[in-house]
Design a protein around this motif. Structure first.
Motif, PDB file in Angstrom:
ATOM      1  N   LEU A  60     -20.400  23.601   3.257  1.00  0.00           N
ATOM      2  CA  LEU A  60     -19.199  22.923   3.080  1.00  0.00           C
ATOM      3  C   LEU A  60     -18.230  23.786   2.021  1.00  0.00           C
ATOM      4  N   VAL A  69     -12.168  20.807   4.676  1.00  0.00           N
ATOM      5  CA  VAL A  69     -13.366  20.085   5.264  1.00  0.00           C
ATOM      6  C   VAL A  69     -13.775  19.036   4.339  1.00  0.00           C
ATOM      7  N   GLY A  70     -14.538  18.126   4.947  1.00  0.00           N
ATOM      8  CA  GLY A  70     -15.141  17.083   4.476  1.00  0.00           C
ATOM      9  C   GLY A  70     -14.323  15.697   4.551  1.00  0.00           C
ATOM     10  N   TYR A  71     -15.480  14.710   4.801  1.00  0.00           N
ATOM     11  CA  TYR A  71     -14.900  13.342   5.264  1.00  0.00           C
ATOM     12  C   TYR A  71     -15.561  12.416   4.189  1.00  0.00           C
ATOM     13  N   GLY A  72     -16.484  12.797   3.363  1.00  0.00           N
ATOM     14  CA  GLY A  72     -17.149  11.896   2.572  1.00  0.00           C
ATOM     15  C   GLY A  72     -16.808  11.858   0.965  1.00  0.00           C
ATOM     16  N   ASP A  73     -17.822  12.048   0.373  1.00  0.00           N
ATOM     17  CA  ASP A  73     -17.736  11.956  -1.271  1.00  0.00           C
ATOM     18  C   ASP A  73     -17.071  13.467  -1.755  1.00  0.00           C
ATOM     19  N   ARG A  75     -14.857  16.732  -0.866  1.00  0.00           N
ATOM     20  CA  ARG A  75     -13.875  17.480   0.265  1.00  0.00           C
ATOM     21  C   ARG A  75     -13.702  18.867  -0.370  1.00  0.00           C
ATOM     22  N   ARG A  77     -10.755  22.526   0.093  1.00  0.00           N
ATOM     23  CA  ARG A  77      -9.621  23.155   0.916  1.00  0.00           C
ATOM     24  C   ARG A  77      -8.937  23.893   0.123  1.00  0.00           C
ATOM     25  N   GLU A  87     -12.634  18.241  -4.130  1.00  0.00           N
ATOM     26  CA  GLU A  87     -12.125  16.628  -4.486  1.00  0.00           C
ATOM     27  C   GLU A  87     -13.542  15.652  -4.368  1.00  0.00           C
ATOM     28  N   ARG A  89     -15.139  12.075  -4.935  1.00  0.00           N
ATOM     29  CA  ARG A  89     -14.790  10.721  -4.893  1.00  0.00           C
ATOM     30  C   ARG A  89     -16.040   9.765  -5.139  1.00  0.00           C
ATOM     31  N   THR A  94     -11.199   9.072  -8.528  1.00  0.00           N
ATOM     32  CA  THR A  94     -11.384  10.477  -7.462  1.00  0.00           C
ATOM     33  C   THR A  94     -10.992  11.522  -8.747  1.00  0.00           C
TER      34      THR A  94
END
Length: 138
Positions: A60, A69-73, A75, A77, A87, A89, A94
């Motif tokens: 990741l 990238v990343g969709y969960g806790d 992320r 970029r 990031e 979360r 956040t």
């Protein structure tokens, strides 16, 4: 040869204030958990006043330096030519931090020297891990 790599990094917390304060953080990679990276923030740098550790995939972080990238806790970029945004979360909120991409690249290079990408599975002891999971269940 050591099985753990630790590297301090300077993270800049993105906040509503015009100047982003610097906060210390530590990246850690352990050959015994070859797919994971840990990023730890010390107690004085957190709202709760306790050390906070996030664990996420090495892949990741590497991919996030090239594209979002990343969709969960967690992320990741790229940001500009020399920063990467991470990031984090949680229910409490956040946290968004900027880290110099060069620091992350150096860390990732060191992890790859310890465990090459694609060979992580050779570091995993499935029999031991399964025994640990099953201990005390019967």
């Amino acid at each position: 040869m050591s099985t753990v790599i630790e590297q301090p990094v300077e993270a800049r917390l993105v906040a509503a204030a015009p100047r982003m304060p610097s906060i210390p953080a530590t990246l850690q990679y352990d050959r015994r958990d070859p797919f994971a990276i840990r990023m730890t923030f010390p107690a004085p740098a957190t709202l709760e006043g306790v050390e906070v550790c996030w664990t996420f995939a090495r892949e990741l972080l590497a991919s996030g330096m090239e594209e979002a990238v990343g969709y969960g806790d967690v992320r990741v970029r790229p940001y500009g030519y020399d920063r990467t945004v991470l990031e984090f979360r949680a229910v409490e909120g956040t946290a968004v931090v900027h880290v110099r991409s060069g620091e992350l690249q150096h860390f990732l290079r060191r992890t790859t020297e310890l465990v090459p990408v694609g060979l992580e599975h050779l570091q995993v002891d499935l029999d031991h891990d399964l025994a640990e999971l099953m201990r005390g269940t019967c």
